[in-house]
Design an enzyme around this catalytic site. Structure first.
Site, PDB file in Angstrom:
ATOM      1  N   TYR A 152     -17.447-131.014   6.223  1.00 56.13           N
ATOM      2  CA  TYR A 152     -18.693-130.701   5.516  1.00 56.13           C
ATOM      3  C   TYR A 152     -18.442-129.605   4.482  1.00 56.13           C
ATOM      4  O   TYR A 152     -18.856-129.731   3.323  1.00 56.13           O
ATOM      5  CB  TYR A 152     -19.789-130.267   6.488  1.00 56.13           C
ATOM      6  CG  TYR A 152     -21.050-129.844   5.779  1.00 56.13           C
ATOM      7  CD1 TYR A 152     -21.837-130.779   5.109  1.00 56.13           C
ATOM      8  CD2 TYR A 152     -21.459-128.509   5.741  1.00 56.13           C
ATOM      9  CE1 TYR A 152     -22.984-130.404   4.432  1.00 56.13           C
ATOM     10  CE2 TYR A 152     -22.605-128.127   5.074  1.00 56.13           C
ATOM     11  CZ  TYR A 152     -23.363-129.076   4.416  1.00 56.13           C
ATOM     12  OH  TYR A 152     -24.494-128.695   3.738  1.00 56.13           O
ATOM     13  N   GLY A 183     -28.360-121.050   1.805  1.00 54.22           N
ATOM     14  CA  GLY A 183     -27.947-120.831   3.179  1.00 54.22           C
ATOM     15  C   GLY A 183     -28.828-121.654   4.094  1.00 54.22           C
ATOM     16  O   GLY A 183     -29.111-122.824   3.834  1.00 54.22           O
TER      17      GLY A 183
END
Length: 252
Positions: A152, A183
């Site tokens: 990822y 985030g």
């Protein structure tokens, strides 16, 4: 008045849907793409009066569908001024030695190749018009690597690198290229990563206030409304409680 068009991938939920709604409020007619037709139909009901939504149902991994649908848009939808490459997913959270090949394929195909396919279909028109804005939604995982994030993180590092390369290559055409790297944002992201385990997904966001999709959409709105000589090239946005990929101040 010239008709303003924005294309948003992954517009069925989360950041993509929030971006579609906020761009609609800014007067853009929306080409909304995603895999869930019913979600795209619902989006039509939420935009302001006078704003049209053109739903395109496809998976960004499907190269033929991407090019077939985008290259054959109705004439009044062809001049795409803004592209938001939002479609992306995380699958699994396993160490490299036990990771699933299917998960790896999904992340690379959606996060990297899908972004490239859609961009490749849209960019020629922007180059012909010598204008346009491309916003690639990346991740803090494209700036840092964390344990079990391996593939990822690799896919999101690729998004960051591709964004920088796009900015260089498209500079002669006056096209703005923006990378937004969030985030922790509370969306369906963790449910997908944990393959439907909602209890596990909920724990990711417990004990602190995460970002929400609207936070990212408002950054997109700010970016598109800057003067023509200003581009916010690279933006990392975190919830206040988060200092890095792995450091989050949770009050449990």
């Amino acid at each position: 008045m010239e008709r303003k068009i924005a294309l948003i991938t992954g517009a069925t939920s989360g950041i993509g849907k929030a971006c579609a709604l906020i761009l609609a409020k800014n007067g853009y007619h929306i080409i909304a793409t995603g895999r869930r037709a019913e979600r795209l139909d619902e989006l039509k009901k939420e935009v302001p009066s006078g704003i049209e939504v053109l739903p395109l149902v496809f998976d960004v991994r499907d190269k033929e569908a991407v090019f077939g649908l985008i290259e054959n848009l109705p004439e009044n939808w062809k001049n795409i001024e803004i592209l938001v490459n939002n479609a992306g997913n995380a699958h699994g959270l396993d160490p490299i030695q036990s990771g699933s090949l299917d998960d790896w394929d999904a992340m690379m195909d959606i996060n990297v190749k899908g972004l490239l396919y859609v961009s490749k279909a849209v960019i020629p028109g922007m180059c012909e018009r010598n204008s346009g804005t491309i916003i690639n939604i990346g991740s803090i995982a494209g700036k840092e690597v964390y344990p079990n994030g391996n593939v990822y993180c690799g896919s999101k590092h690729a998004v960051d690198a591709i964004t920088k390369g796009m900015r260089m290559d498209l500079n002669p055409f006056g096209i703005k290229v923006i990378g937004i790297h969030p985030g922790l944002v509370e969306t369906e992201f963790s449910v997908v990563r944990f393959k439907g385990d909602e209890n596990r997904a909920e724990k990711v966001y417990q004990g602190f206030e995460p970002l929400v999709a609207q936070d990212i959409a408002e950054i997109v709105e700010f970016c598109i409304n800057r003067p023509s000589h200003v581009v916010l090239a690279d933006i990392v946005v975190l919830p206040t409680a988060q200092a890095s990929s792995t450091l989050v101040n949770k009050k449990l």
